[in-house]
Design an enzyme around this catalytic site. Structure first.
Site, short mmCIF file in Angstrom:
data_model
loop_
_atom_site.label_atom_id
_atom_site.label_comp_id
_atom_site.label_asym_id
_atom_site.label_seq_id
_atom_site.Cartn_x
_atom_site.Cartn_y
_atom_site.Cartn_z
N CYS A 2 42.84 34.41 50.05
CA CYS A 2 42.29 34.28 51.85
C CYS A 2 42.86 35.42 51.99
O CYS A 2 43.94 35.99 51.95
CB CYS A 2 42.90 33.13 52.19
SG CYS A 2 42.93 31.43 51.01
N ARG A 27 40.06 39.71 49.24
CA ARG A 27 41.16 38.59 48.73
C ARG A 27 40.59 37.23 48.55
O ARG A 27 41.04 35.95 48.47
CB ARG A 27 41.76 38.41 50.34
CG ARG A 27 42.50 39.65 50.18
CD ARG A 27 42.80 39.84 51.81
NE ARG A 27 44.07 38.95 51.83
CZ ARG A 27 45.41 39.25 51.07
NH1 ARG A 27 45.75 40.73 51.49
NH2 ARG A 27 46.72 38.90 51.44
N TRP A 73 39.11 31.99 49.73
CA TRP A 73 39.99 31.46 47.64
C TRP A 73 40.34 29.77 48.14
O TRP A 73 41.50 29.94 48.48
CB TRP A 73 40.42 32.29 47.55
CG TRP A 73 40.37 32.35 45.78
CD1 TRP A 73 39.34 33.19 45.38
CD2 TRP A 73 41.81 31.69 45.40
NE1 TRP A 73 40.08 32.31 43.44
CE2 TRP A 73 41.13 31.90 44.24
CE3 TRP A 73 42.77 31.12 45.77
CZ2 TRP A 73 41.88 30.90 42.14
CZ3 TRP A 73 43.28 30.35 44.30
CH2 TRP A 73 42.24 31.05 42.97
N ASN A 99 46.29 31.09 55.29
CA ASN A 99 46.48 31.57 54.07
C ASN A 99 47.35 30.99 53.71
O ASN A 99 48.67 31.36 53.72
CB ASN A 99 46.24 33.15 54.14
CG ASN A 99 46.81 33.93 52.49
OD1 ASN A 99 47.06 33.85 51.24
ND2 ASN A 99 47.02 35.46 52.94
N GLY A 100 47.76 30.65 52.77
CA GLY A 100 48.81 30.06 51.47
C GLY A 100 48.75 28.61 51.39
O GLY A 100 48.02 28.86 51.26
N GLU A 478 43.50 44.67 27.51
CA GLU A 478 43.01 44.93 28.71
C GLU A 478 41.41 44.88 28.73
O GLU A 478 41.05 44.71 29.76
CB GLU A 478 43.69 46.46 29.58
CG GLU A 478 43.61 47.03 30.46
CD GLU A 478 43.32 46.29 31.54
OE1 GLU A 478 43.81 45.17 32.12
OE2 GLU A 478 42.53 46.11 32.98
N LYS A 482 38.60 42.84 31.44
CA LYS A 482 37.90 43.56 31.70
C LYS A 482 36.99 43.14 31.34
O LYS A 482 35.88 42.67 32.44
CB LYS A 482 37.49 45.21 32.17
CG LYS A 482 38.42 46.30 32.31
CD LYS A 482 38.87 45.93 33.70
CE LYS A 482 39.60 45.16 34.19
NZ LYS A 482 41.13 45.32 34.83
N GLU A 485 36.50 39.05 32.88
CA GLU A 485 36.60 38.82 33.79
C GLU A 485 35.25 39.12 35.27
O GLU A 485 34.97 38.10 36.13
CB GLU A 485 37.45 39.57 35.05
CG GLU A 485 37.91 41.37 34.95
CD GLU A 485 39.16 41.06 35.56
OE1 GLU A 485 39.28 40.57 36.86
OE2 GLU A 485 39.75 42.76 34.95
N HIS A 501 44.59 36.23 10.31
CA HIS A 501 45.23 34.33 10.31
C HIS A 501 45.19 33.34 11.00
O HIS A 501 45.32 32.44 11.82
CB HIS A 501 46.71 34.84 10.67
CG HIS A 501 47.44 35.74 9.98
ND1 HIS A 501 47.93 35.35 8.69
CD2 HIS A 501 47.13 37.13 9.99
CE1 HIS A 501 48.61 36.45 8.37
NE2 HIS A 501 48.37 37.64 9.12
N LYS A 596 41.49 39.39 44.76
CA LYS A 596 42.32 40.77 44.90
C LYS A 596 43.74 40.15 44.56
O LYS A 596 44.59 40.98 43.20
CB LYS A 596 41.81 42.11 45.63
CG LYS A 596 42.07 43.04 45.05
CD LYS A 596 41.65 43.99 43.80
CE LYS A 596 42.41 44.79 43.32
NZ LYS A 596 42.17 44.83 42.35
C1 F6R Z 1 42.32 42.31 36.66
C2 F6R Z 1 42.99 41.79 37.80
C3 F6R Z 1 44.47 40.71 37.99
C4 F6R Z 1 45.73 41.81 38.18
C5 F6R Z 1 46.56 40.63 38.43
C6 F6R Z 1 48.40 41.21 39.09
O1 F6R Z 1 41.38 43.10 36.28
O2 F6R Z 1 43.17 42.94 39.01
O3 F6R Z 1 44.04 40.38 36.55
O4 F6R Z 1 46.36 42.58 37.55
O5 F6R Z 1 46.34 39.97 39.28
O6 F6R Z 1 47.84 41.67 40.47
P1 F6R Z 1 49.04 43.01 40.83
O7 F6R Z 1 49.18 43.99 39.79
O8 F6R Z 1 48.54 42.84 42.20
O9 F6R Z 1 50.06 42.56 41.22
#
Ligand code: F6R
Length: 601
Positions: A2, A27, A73, A99-100, A478, A482, A485, A501, A596
């Protein structure tokens, strides 16, 4: 999660709020709204969906010089117009954005608002109804606002307007980020993030938890909950407005992938002294020397960078390292060593799960270092030490340049610790990182190959497996994150030897398997694992490193020092995920259900 904006000044508010929300859309983006106040009263515009839809819904003819806005969000209540912010009190006098998460909202509702009919399913509405209730009892808006804030448990950044007073925006925060921006010509702003308001001011005041702020056109007053006034200097946000624009790129993600060579060079420059040696805060060096065990705490992509960091610190500095997912650590803390040092890795520096661990371990008296892209962020402020990633704003929800920056900084930290401990290393991280930067550049120039891989392997599939051994296993995880998501293809990263396994049961004719082969010691065995899946019909894509490559490998990345291979092997995986999402017409920068900055636990 948010985003909040507010403006009080002399210009027409709508455009300033909408532009600010566009910058905060990373956000959260399931619904949005603004409220502006003029002589006719409060005008409320809310939509389910993106800021673009809100822009269409806002009545151009309504003009106003103060207002608040929100992009959501969803936590409590589905994305809908009713649940979108701003929310209003029963009489419509008070309007609020939040927000929260208010943890005690049901108790507050049952205790104070039995006779109020709530219009939404949100925890937020309880706050604004409570302000009105308390105002009816106390007769003073500031007091009612302060009392309300003192009753809230949980995380919040809130901004409130009062229909009967166009001179003030009431603001408060706890655990969730919120800044007040100072304008020179009779205006001030409120924002979850400096980026949202950098177009109008670069001067900001940080707010602390449980502070209340009265924002007016010609001044800002910060108060504690008991009404005591707090003086605080402003700071200038070092943000270039062009950093937060896409420029000629179709997506922020692609721009940020391409920025990686530059970021690595910037890190080398920032962490180098005049003698070309590592430059690092002496206190951090001491803390690393003193500890008997490092605990890395992070989430998502940052957690994956932490896994690579463990290898670097253990191999180079010989300090044992544990890496923990933040949301698990809080509730299931392992036995700690005698002299633990906690390293929090976080792009945003605002991740609530990590912050809750930080609060816990600070109470236990343990030292903490935050590695972040946002030095003024909560995790940075509250830890003892900070290492800055220097990656520039990362806007795409899928993290790319922050991941490689985190690994680069961890490598520097590992080598610095090794040297401080008197170990002789034949590894100069600054030189090796310079080689990495050039290799990244050549990889970023080979986008067509990545696009072909995405088309050939992922065009129609519902799932995909990533394999690796050693550090390649961490990169595989990773790569899978990617892909899932942003393209919504179910993807998992596995240790090459582990597949047989259980998971190998999922391999069918044409199941895509992307295997990494950048480590000499496991080059033979990862290829054997690939043979196992190919024998069962898998469509295997092998990404190897120069020197270890074999005939028919799908793609070969340039040779870099083995310890730093994740910095280059991840780039094809980022680009493959990008093109897979693009081919499937997904919203690359704003994938569904995500945000984000994850500021709720
Ligand atoms: C994936 C992604 C998330 C963040 C996670 C932690 O692409 O961006 O998995 O890595 O939410 O966020 P930060 O690094 O801001 O603590």
């Amino acid at each position: 999660m948010c985003g909040i904006v507010g403006y009080i000044g002399t210009e027409d508010t709508k455009e300033i709020l909408l532009r600010g929300l566009e910058k905060l859309e990373y956000r959260g983006y399931d619904s949005a709204g603004i409220s502006v106040l003029n002589e006719d009263g409060v005008h409320l515009f809310k939509v389910k969906g993106r800021i673009a839809a809100l822009r269409d819904a806002v009545d151009e003819k309504v003009s106003s010089t103060m207002g608040i806005g929100h992009t959501r969000w969803a936590t409590h209540g589905a994305p809908s117009v009713d649940n979108a912010h701003p929310h209003q009190s029963a009489s419509g006098r008070f309007t609020l954005v939040h927000n929260g998460v208010i943890e005690n909202y049901t108790q507050l509702r049952d205790e104070y608002l039995k006779d109020v009919e709530l219009k939404s399913e949100t925890d937020t509405e309880v706050i604004v109804q409570l302000v009105e209730k308390l105002y009816e009892q106390q007769g003073d808006v500031t007091e009612a606002f302060r009392t309300t804030v003192s009753l809230l448990h949980g995380s919040y950044a809130i901004a409130l307007i009062d229909e009967q007073n166009a001179e003030k925006i009431y603001v408060a925060k706890n655990k969730s980020p919120l800044l007040v921006g100072l304008g020179d010509n009779g205006f001030n702003v409120v924002s979850s993030d400096a980026m949202a308001m950098i177009q109008v001011t670069d001067r900001f005041v940080e707010l602390m938890d449980q502070e209340v702020v009265i924002v007016q056109r010609d001044g800002v007053q910060i108060q504690k909950l008991d009404g005591t006034v707090v003086e605080r200097d402003s700071y200038v946000a070092e943000l270039d407005a062009s950093d937060i624009e896409k420029g000629t790129y179709p997506h922020f993600m692609l721009k940020e992938i391409d920025e990686q060579p530059f970021v690595i060079r910037k890190i080398v420059q920032e962490y180098k002294n005049e003698h070309d040696n590592i430059k690092l805060d002496a206190d951090i060096r001491k803390a690393m020397q003193k500890t008997d065990r490092v605990y890395i705490i992070a989430a998502g992509t940052s957690y994956h960078a932490g896994l690579v960091g463990k290898q670097l610190i253990e191999k180079l500095a010989k300090v044992p390292v544990e890496v923990h997912v933040a949301s698990e650590f809080s509730y299931n803390m392992p036995l700690l060593s005698e002299k633990p040092l906690f390293i929090f890795i976080s792009q945003s520096g605002e991740t609530a799960d990590s912050r809750s661990v930080l609060v816990q371990i600070k109470e236990m008296g343990h030292p903490a270092l935050t590695i972040t892209n946002v030095p003024g962020s909560t995790l940075s402020r509250e830890a003892d030490y900070t290492l800055h990633l220097h990656a520039g704003p990362e806007i795409a929800v899928a993290s790319t340049k922050a991941y490689t920056a985190q690994i680069a900084v961890l490598a520097i930290l590992a080598v610095d610790t090794a040297k401080a401990k008197g170990f002789d290393l034949d590894f100069d991280p600054l030189q090796e990182l310079a080689i990495v930067a050039s290799s990244m550049e050549s990889l970023c120039d080979q986008k067509e190959e990545m696009e072909d891989i995405a088309r050939n392997y992922l065009a129609t599939t519902r799932n995909c497996f990533y394999l690796g051994r050693g550090v390649d296993y961490f990169v595989a995880q990773e790569g899978a994150l990617k892909l899932k998501e942003i393209s919504y293809i179910q993807a998992e990263g596995f240790a090459g030897g582990e597949l047989k396994h259980g998971t190998i049961a999922l391999i069918e004719e044409n199941t895509p398997v992307i295997a990494l082969a950048t480590q000499e010691s496991v080059n033979y065995s990862i290829r054997a694992n690939v043979q196992e899946v190919v024998a069962r019909g898998a469509n295997a894509c092998i990404i190897s490193m120069e020197g270890l490559d074999q005939e028919n490998d799908t793609f070969v990345v340039p040779k870099v020092h083995e310890l730093l291979s994740p910095l280059v092997s991840v780039i094809p995986l980022q680009l493959i995920a990008y093109y897979a999402a693009l081919h499937r017409e997904c919203d690359v920068d704003k994938p569904r259900n995500l945000a984000k900055s994850v500021t709720v636990e």
